[in-house]
Design an enzyme around this catalytic site. Structure first.
Site, PDB file in Angstrom:
ATOM      1  CD  GLU A   1     -75.109  24.800  -7.005  1.00 38.40           C
ATOM      2  OE1 GLU A   1     -76.033  24.253  -7.602  1.00 38.40           O
ATOM      3  OE2 GLU A   1     -74.122  24.187  -6.571  1.00 38.40           O
TER       4      GLU A   1
ATOM      5  CG  ASN B   1     -73.750  18.397  -9.767  1.00 39.21           C
ATOM      6  OD1 ASN B   1     -73.212  17.328 -10.030  1.00 39.21           O
ATOM      7  ND2 ASN B   1     -73.358  19.182  -8.763  1.00 39.21           N
ATOM      8  CD1 TRP B   2     -77.454  14.225 -13.473  1.00 40.12           C
ATOM      9  CD2 TRP B   2     -76.676  12.314 -14.329  1.00 40.12           C
ATOM     10  NE1 TRP B   2     -78.094  14.017 -14.672  1.00 40.12           N
ATOM     11  CE2 TRP B   2     -77.629  12.840 -15.221  1.00 40.12           C
ATOM     12  CE3 TRP B   2     -76.040  11.113 -14.666  1.00 40.12           C
ATOM     13  CZ2 TRP B   2     -77.974  12.212 -16.421  1.00 40.12           C
ATOM     14  CZ3 TRP B   2     -76.373  10.486 -15.865  1.00 40.12           C
ATOM     15  CH2 TRP B   2     -77.343  11.033 -16.727  1.00 40.12           C
ATOM     16  CE  LYS B   3     -75.335  18.035  -5.891  1.00 40.97           C
ATOM     17  NZ  LYS B   3     -75.719  18.683  -4.645  1.00 40.97           N
TER      18      LYS B   3
ATOM     19  CB  SER C   1     -83.920  23.085  -2.690  1.00 40.86           C
ATOM     20  OG  SER C   1     -83.184  22.368  -1.715  1.00 40.86           O
TER      21      SER C   1
ATOM     22  N   GLY D   1     -79.925  20.482  -1.369  1.00 35.53           N
ATOM     23  CA  GLY D   1     -80.441  19.214  -0.865  1.00 35.53           C
ATOM     24  C   GLY D   1     -81.302  19.329   0.383  1.00 35.53           C
TER      25      GLY D   1
ATOM     26  CG  HIS E   1     -70.873  21.662  -6.327  1.00 34.05           C
ATOM     27  ND1 HIS E   1     -71.131  21.252  -5.036  1.00 34.05           N
ATOM     28  CD2 HIS E   1     -72.072  21.797  -6.941  1.00 34.05           C
ATOM     29  CE1 HIS E   1     -72.436  21.127  -4.887  1.00 34.05           C
ATOM     30  NE2 HIS E   1     -73.036  21.449  -6.023  1.00 34.05           N
TER      31      HIS E   1
ATOM     32  CD  GLU F   1     -72.570  18.585  -2.928  1.00 34.35           C
ATOM     33  OE1 GLU F   1     -72.324  17.914  -3.942  1.00 34.35           O
ATOM     34  OE2 GLU F   1     -73.729  18.932  -2.606  1.00 34.35           O
TER      35      GLU F   1
ATOM     36  N   GLY G   1     -80.711  16.995  -6.969  1.00 30.70           N
ATOM     37  CA  GLY G   1     -81.675  15.908  -6.763  1.00 30.70           C
ATOM     38  C   GLY G   1     -82.711  15.781  -7.871  1.00 30.70           C
TER      39      GLY G   1
HETATM   40  P1  13P Z   1     -80.050  20.114  -5.099  1.00 30.37           P
HETATM   41  O1  13P Z   1     -80.820  20.526  -6.319  1.00 30.37           O
HETATM   42  O2  13P Z   1     -80.144  18.656  -4.784  1.00 30.37           O
HETATM   43  O3  13P Z   1     -80.364  21.002  -3.928  1.00 30.37           O
HETATM   44  O4  13P Z   1     -78.500  20.342  -5.438  1.00 30.37           O
HETATM   45  C1  13P Z   1     -78.092  21.548  -5.965  1.00 30.37           C
HETATM   46  C2  13P Z   1     -76.678  21.433  -6.381  1.00 30.37           C
HETATM   47  O5  13P Z   1     -75.790  21.297  -5.556  1.00 30.37           O
HETATM   48  C3  13P Z   1     -76.393  21.425  -7.820  1.00 30.37           C
HETATM   49  O6  13P Z   1     -75.041  21.588  -8.074  1.00 30.37           O
END
Ligand code: 13P
Length: 255
Positions: free
Chosen positions: A170, A12-14, A216, A176, A100, A102, A238
């Protein structure tokens, strides 16, 4: 990891990457796959909307699957700034994330919203990666299992099957932050998710649904997490932005 469910390593590149970065990352991954058409793991990348068309081109002929990070629940209409599932299918996406944390936090998405999006994804013959997970306060309050159960039952569409749906656990506090639950804690939640899926979809179907861990995940902890009985892959933020890290995580599926 089970012998029967093919692991999925999804990035997930966000909200990261301009055209040149995204194309370079996707091309690097395609090179690392080295023409392998049927690797042990299924690799998926979910770039921002702006990069999807370019990445589709960069990964043509590779085994990398394309995903998006969100969609609207409607097919089309007066929804300024939104993107629909048919539009994503049209670009060559196979997967779309729904719910997600977020999105839930920054855009106030409820379980009902997530379910409507997942229904739209399935109706477009795409697969949904439905995300659930507790906040730190909920974990500290001993509510993890209740939160996960409620989010799952509220977000899972009726037409979900092992073939068209993936669940990503998650924990919000692990995203993160460099922190993860213990391996036992992850397995406990994943086992609960599978048990709840069995109630909703039946034992056989639930046994085939892939459950991803996200939060993470990195090359250092991936082997242990991916070895857990009910962890069938990872949803990686990340570490998915560096081809060597993402590749190293995918390689952990082989062990
Ligand atoms: P990280 O791997 O940066 O913790 O993010 C996880 C995530 O939100 C994937 O959707």
């Amino acid at each position: 990891m089970s012998q029967t469910r093919r692991p999925m390593i999804a990035g997930n590149w966000k909200m990261n990457g301009l055209k040149a970065d995204g194309t370079a990352l996707a091309s690097d991954l395609a090179k690392l796959l080295n023409g392998e058409t049927d690797p042990v793991f299924e690799m998926v990348v979910c770039p921002p909307f702006t990069l999807i068309a370019g990445i589709a081109e960069a990964i043509t002929g590779s085994a990398i699957g394309l995903g998006a990070q969100d969609c609207h629940a409607a097919d089309k209409g007066a929804h300024t700034g939104d993107i629909s599932a048919p539009m994503l299918a049209d670009l060559g996406c196979k997967y779309v994330l729904a719910g997600h944390s977020e999105r839930r936090t920054n855009h106030g998405e409820s379980d009902a919203d997530v379910k409507a999006k997942a229904e739209a994804i399935l109706a477009s013959d795409l697969s949904a990666i439905i995300c659930i997970g507790e906040t730190e306060a909920e974990r500290d309050g001993g509510k993890t299992m209740d939160v996960v159960k409620t989010q799952l039952s509220g977000s899972l569409p009726k037409s979900a099957t092992a073939a068209n749906s993936v669940i990503a656990y998650e924990p919000v506090w692990a995203i993160g932050t460099g922190r993860t639950p213990s391996d036992d804690e992850v397995q406990e939640v994943h086992a609960l998710i599978r048990a709840e899926l069995a109630k909703a979809l039946g034992e056989d179907e639930a046994a085939g649904v892939r459950l991803l861990y996200g939060g993470s995940m990195n090359p250092g902890n991936a082997s242990n997490l991916l070895a857990l009985a009910d962890v069938d892959g990872g949803l990686i933020g990340g570490a998915s932005l560096k081809s060597e890290d993402f590749w190293a995580i995918a390689q952990s599926c082989d062990t």
